[in-house]
Design a protein around this motif. Structure first.
Motif, PDB file in Angstrom:
ATOM      1  N   VAL A 215       1.022  -1.050  -0.033  1.00  0.00           N
ATOM      2  CA  VAL A 215      -0.086   0.111  -0.091  1.00  0.00           C
ATOM      3  C   VAL A 215       0.878   1.319   0.009  1.00  0.00           C
ATOM      4  N   TYR A 216       0.756   2.160  -0.639  1.00  0.00           N
ATOM      5  CA  TYR A 216       1.268   3.478  -0.770  1.00  0.00           C
ATOM      6  C   TYR A 216       1.361   4.231   0.577  1.00  0.00           C
ATOM      7  N   VAL A 233      -4.514  -5.500  -3.779  1.00  0.00           N
ATOM      8  CA  VAL A 233      -3.459  -4.620  -2.799  1.00  0.00           C
ATOM      9  C   VAL A 233      -2.945  -5.764  -1.892  1.00  0.00           C
ATOM     10  N   VAL A 234      -1.666  -5.931  -1.506  1.00  0.00           N
ATOM     11  CA  VAL A 234      -1.019  -6.474  -0.541  1.00  0.00           C
ATOM     12  C   VAL A 234      -0.357  -5.315   0.488  1.00  0.00           C
ATOM     13  N   PRO A 235      -1.044  -5.155   1.415  1.00  0.00           N
ATOM     14  CA  PRO A 235      -0.907  -3.867   2.423  1.00  0.00           C
ATOM     15  C   PRO A 235       0.647  -4.087   2.774  1.00  0.00           C
ATOM     16  N   THR A 236       1.079  -5.028   3.362  1.00  0.00           N
ATOM     17  CA  THR A 236       2.385  -5.507   4.089  1.00  0.00           C
ATOM     18  C   THR A 236       2.488  -4.279   5.157  1.00  0.00           C
ATOM     19  N   LEU A 237       1.668  -4.294   6.021  1.00  0.00           N
ATOM     20  CA  LEU A 237       1.599  -3.196   6.982  1.00  0.00           C
ATOM     21  C   LEU A 237       2.732  -3.580   8.113  1.00  0.00           C
ATOM     22  N   ALA A 238       2.897  -4.674   8.336  1.00  0.00           N
ATOM     23  CA  ALA A 238       3.898  -5.290   9.340  1.00  0.00           C
ATOM     24  C   ALA A 238       5.428  -4.882   8.880  1.00  0.00           C
ATOM     25  N   VAL A 239       5.526  -4.887   7.561  1.00  0.00           N
ATOM     26  CA  VAL A 239       7.131  -4.506   7.258  1.00  0.00           C
ATOM     27  C   VAL A 239       7.094  -3.153   7.084  1.00  0.00           C
ATOM     28  N   LEU A 240       6.070  -2.273   6.730  1.00  0.00           N
ATOM     29  CA  LEU A 240       6.011  -0.984   6.705  1.00  0.00           C
ATOM     30  C   LEU A 240       6.279  -0.427   7.988  1.00  0.00           C
ATOM     31  N   GLY A 241       5.666  -0.929   9.100  1.00  0.00           N
ATOM     32  CA  GLY A 241       5.954  -0.638  10.316  1.00  0.00           C
ATOM     33  C   GLY A 241       7.489  -0.605  10.677  1.00  0.00           C
ATOM     34  N   GLU A 242       8.117  -1.759  10.235  1.00  0.00           N
ATOM     35  CA  GLU A 242       9.604  -1.745  10.462  1.00  0.00           C
ATOM     36  C   GLU A 242      10.350  -0.876   9.668  1.00  0.00           C
ATOM     37  N   LEU A 243      10.089  -0.611   8.629  1.00  0.00           N
ATOM     38  CA  LEU A 243      10.862   0.445   7.630  1.00  0.00           C
ATOM     39  C   LEU A 243      10.399   1.758   8.192  1.00  0.00           C
ATOM     40  N   PHE A 244       9.107   2.116   8.354  1.00  0.00           N
ATOM     41  CA  PHE A 244       8.874   3.580   8.476  1.00  0.00           C
ATOM     42  C   PHE A 244       8.309   3.997   9.707  1.00  0.00           C
ATOM     43  N   ALA A 289      -0.722   4.984   5.364  1.00  0.00           N
ATOM     44  CA  ALA A 289      -0.844   3.376   4.844  1.00  0.00           C
ATOM     45  C   ALA A 289      -1.950   2.675   5.655  1.00  0.00           C
ATOM     46  N   THR A 290      -2.051   3.032   7.124  1.00  0.00           N
ATOM     47  CA  THR A 290      -3.237   2.329   7.873  1.00  0.00           C
ATOM     48  C   THR A 290      -4.575   2.727   7.169  1.00  0.00           C
ATOM     49  N   ARG A 291      -4.560   4.242   7.143  1.00  0.00           N
ATOM     50  CA  ARG A 291      -5.942   4.734   6.983  1.00  0.00           C
ATOM     51  C   ARG A 291      -6.310   4.406   5.481  1.00  0.00           C
ATOM     52  N   THR A 292      -5.292   4.205   4.545  1.00  0.00           N
ATOM     53  CA  THR A 292      -5.507   3.756   3.056  1.00  0.00           C
ATOM     54  C   THR A 292      -6.053   2.421   3.068  1.00  0.00           C
ATOM     55  N   GLY A 313      12.935  -6.808  10.561  1.00  0.00           N
ATOM     56  CA  GLY A 313      11.873  -6.962  11.667  1.00  0.00           C
ATOM     57  C   GLY A 313      10.701  -7.935  11.094  1.00  0.00           C
ATOM     58  N   THR A 314      11.035  -8.943  10.301  1.00  0.00           N
ATOM     59  CA  THR A 314      10.192  -9.841   9.754  1.00  0.00           C
ATOM     60  C   THR A 314      10.635 -11.308  10.148  1.00  0.00           C
ATOM     61  N   ALA A 315       9.858 -12.477  10.085  1.00  0.00           N
ATOM     62  CA  ALA A 315      10.370 -13.718   9.846  1.00  0.00           C
ATOM     63  C   ALA A 315       9.085 -14.531   9.331  1.00  0.00           C
ATOM     64  N   HIS A 316       9.548 -15.520   8.480  1.00  0.00           N
ATOM     65  CA  HIS A 316       8.536 -16.235   7.659  1.00  0.00           C
ATOM     66  C   HIS A 316       7.690 -17.082   8.594  1.00  0.00           C
ATOM     67  N   GLY A 317       6.455 -16.855   8.135  1.00  0.00           N
ATOM     68  CA  GLY A 317       5.446 -17.582   8.780  1.00  0.00           C
ATOM     69  C   GLY A 317       4.856 -16.698   9.920  1.00  0.00           C
ATOM     70  N   ALA A 318       5.631 -16.274  10.791  1.00  0.00           N
ATOM     71  CA  ALA A 318       5.343 -15.655  12.075  1.00  0.00           C
ATOM     72  C   ALA A 318       4.758 -14.407  11.509  1.00  0.00           C
ATOM     73  N   THR A 319       5.469 -13.483  10.972  1.00  0.00           N
ATOM     74  CA  THR A 319       5.038 -12.097  10.563  1.00  0.00           C
ATOM     75  C   THR A 319       3.747 -12.144   9.894  1.00  0.00           C
ATOM     76  N   LEU A 320       3.281 -13.005   9.061  1.00  0.00           N
ATOM     77  CA  LEU A 320       1.905 -13.250   8.669  1.00  0.00           C
ATOM     78  C   LEU A 320       0.877 -13.071   9.543  1.00  0.00           C
ATOM     79  N   HIS A 321       1.006 -13.767  10.668  1.00  0.00           N
ATOM     80  CA  HIS A 321       0.023 -13.474  11.799  1.00  0.00           C
ATOM     81  C   HIS A 321       0.132 -12.129  12.163  1.00  0.00           C
ATOM     82  N   GLN A 322       1.239 -11.563  12.265  1.00  0.00           N
ATOM     83  CA  GLN A 322       1.349 -10.284  12.715  1.00  0.00           C
ATOM     84  C   GLN A 322       0.353  -9.312  11.828  1.00  0.00           C
ATOM     85  N   GLU A 323       0.823  -9.598  10.522  1.00  0.00           N
ATOM     86  CA  GLU A 323      -0.141  -8.806   9.345  1.00  0.00           C
ATOM     87  C   GLU A 323      -1.495  -8.875   9.571  1.00  0.00           C
TER      88      GLU A 323
END
Length: 395
Positions: A215-216, A233-244, A289-292, A313-323
């Protein structure tokens, strides 16, 4: 007459990928779901019967945005992620990972970018070998043909000039992006676009990209929300939270007792690493991103759940649950968040044999304690994972 052993879930709540059955029985044989319903089919002494009272059976989760390396598919499966949609990898290495004992893999292989453009930093870091790039529209058809010849399942295009991170980088011209999309669609293939700004998201939309990989994050754009009605759209909020953002989600996951025992040491380091180094003048707003995401949901846009592991800030499997939890926090009801990790990506990526619990489909299954359709956090209360009807050891 020989009768093969069956697997029977009895009196279990079932999220089918579309709806919830309050109490049902599910029968599996030969890696395929045979029956879903209120009736309990007769069982033989050799059948395995699992009591489901107080538990929920889900389709195996689908991570709609990840980047795989050796060992990642096995870890993903431990968390009930039974299919991973890789969005950029070394195609030769990805070929060796297919058919592993972990999650099933689909891959974009080499993503489209210009020489020295976004994505090349992975080569500089030694994570990927040098890969083909392109500049002009005339190169697009051959570039796309080569990707599918080497095993890519869909095309990934990188649209990023580095403005959101403050790390300027050259990027593809819009005419070349259009030619890439046309070449992929002419071959009946899906196109995923990496776009972190409203401008690049609109550019991807205008040339017919099927999926936005993020998401932009730079500014609100109410008109664009409704223009994206046909684009997933794949928001990927978890990784955006780690990046930004504050970058605390990964550390919290690493400390969760439901997560920690199933992490490789590499994943543990990735979860606790950070923050991501940003350049001067970085242009982003995580609140946008969250509001969008909430606005996209209200506009009826298809949302898909993706972790973007392997990133800081991510891990395969686990981060999808966080997402999933972040999607709910952004305004999705839990059932819609669960659909974003099951039936919705199966539909968008034409994975017709999975993503739902229904007769005839693969028995990729996740059994959890509690009711994630009411409390999304319970997706991590894992009782068992089955890959094509085979129970995965989680010791």
């Amino acid at each position: 007459m020989h009768v093969s052993k069956r697997l029977i879930f009895r009196n279990v709540r079932v999220f089918t990928g579309d709806t919830t059955l309050r109490s049902a029985n599910v029968t599996v044989s030969g890696g395929v779901i045979l029956f879903v319903g209120e009736e309990l089919s007769p069982h033989s002494p050799g059948d395995e019967v699992i009591e489901g009272r107080g538990r929920t059976l889900l389709p195996g989760l689908i991570d709609a945005h990840a980047h795989v390396f050796p060992g990642d598919l096995e870890q993903a499966a431990l968390f009930g992620v039974t299919t991973v949609l890789d969005m950029m990898a070394d195609p030769a290495q990805a070929a060796t990972l297919r058919g592993s004992r972990g999650a099933d893999l689909r891959t974009a292989g080499t993503a489209a970018t210009v020489p020295g453009g976004y994505g090349w930093y992975l080569v500089d870091m030694g994570l990927l070998p040098p890969f083909p790039t392109l500049v002009t529209p005339d190169e697009a058809d051959m570039f796309v043909a080569s990707r599918f010849a080497e095993g890519s399942d869909y095309l990934k295009i990188l649209l990023d000039d580095g403005s959101t991170t403050g790390l300027p980088t050259p990027s593809l011209a819009k005419e070349t992006v259009g030619a890439l999309v046309t070449a992929a669609h002419d071959r009946g293939k899906i196109v995923v676009a990496h776009a972190l700004t409203a401008e690049t998201a609109r550019q991807a939309l205008r040339v017919g990209a099927d999926v936005l990989g993020h998401v932009y994050v730079d500014r609100p754009d109410p008109e664009l929300v409704y223009e994206l009605a046909e684009t997933a759209v794949v928001p990927t909020l978890a990784v955006l939270g780690e990046l930004f953002g504050p970058g605390t989600g990964g550390k919290a996951l690493a400390a969760d007792p439901r997560v920690s025992p199933y992490l490789t040491e590499g994943s543990r380091r990735m979860l606790t690493m950070g923050p991501f180094p940003l350049g001067e003048g970085a242009r982003h707003d995580l609140g946008v991103a969250t509001r969008t995401v909430a606005d996209l949901r209200d506009a009826g846009v298809t949302l898909l759940a993706g972790s973007d592991a392997s990133n800081v800030g991510t891990a395969h499997g686990a981060t999808l649950h966080q997402e999933l939890a972040l999607l709910v926090a952004a305004g999705l009801p839990p059932r819609e968040a669960l659909a974003a990790a099951t039936s919705a990506p199966a539909d968008r990526f034409a994975l017709h044999d999975r993503g739902r619990i229904a007769p005839g489909l693969r028995a990729d299954l996740l059994l959890v304690d509690g009711d994630p359709t009411a409390d999304i956090d319970t997706t991590l209360d894992i009782v068992g994972v089955w890959l094509a009807g085979r129970r995965l050891p989680r010791e």
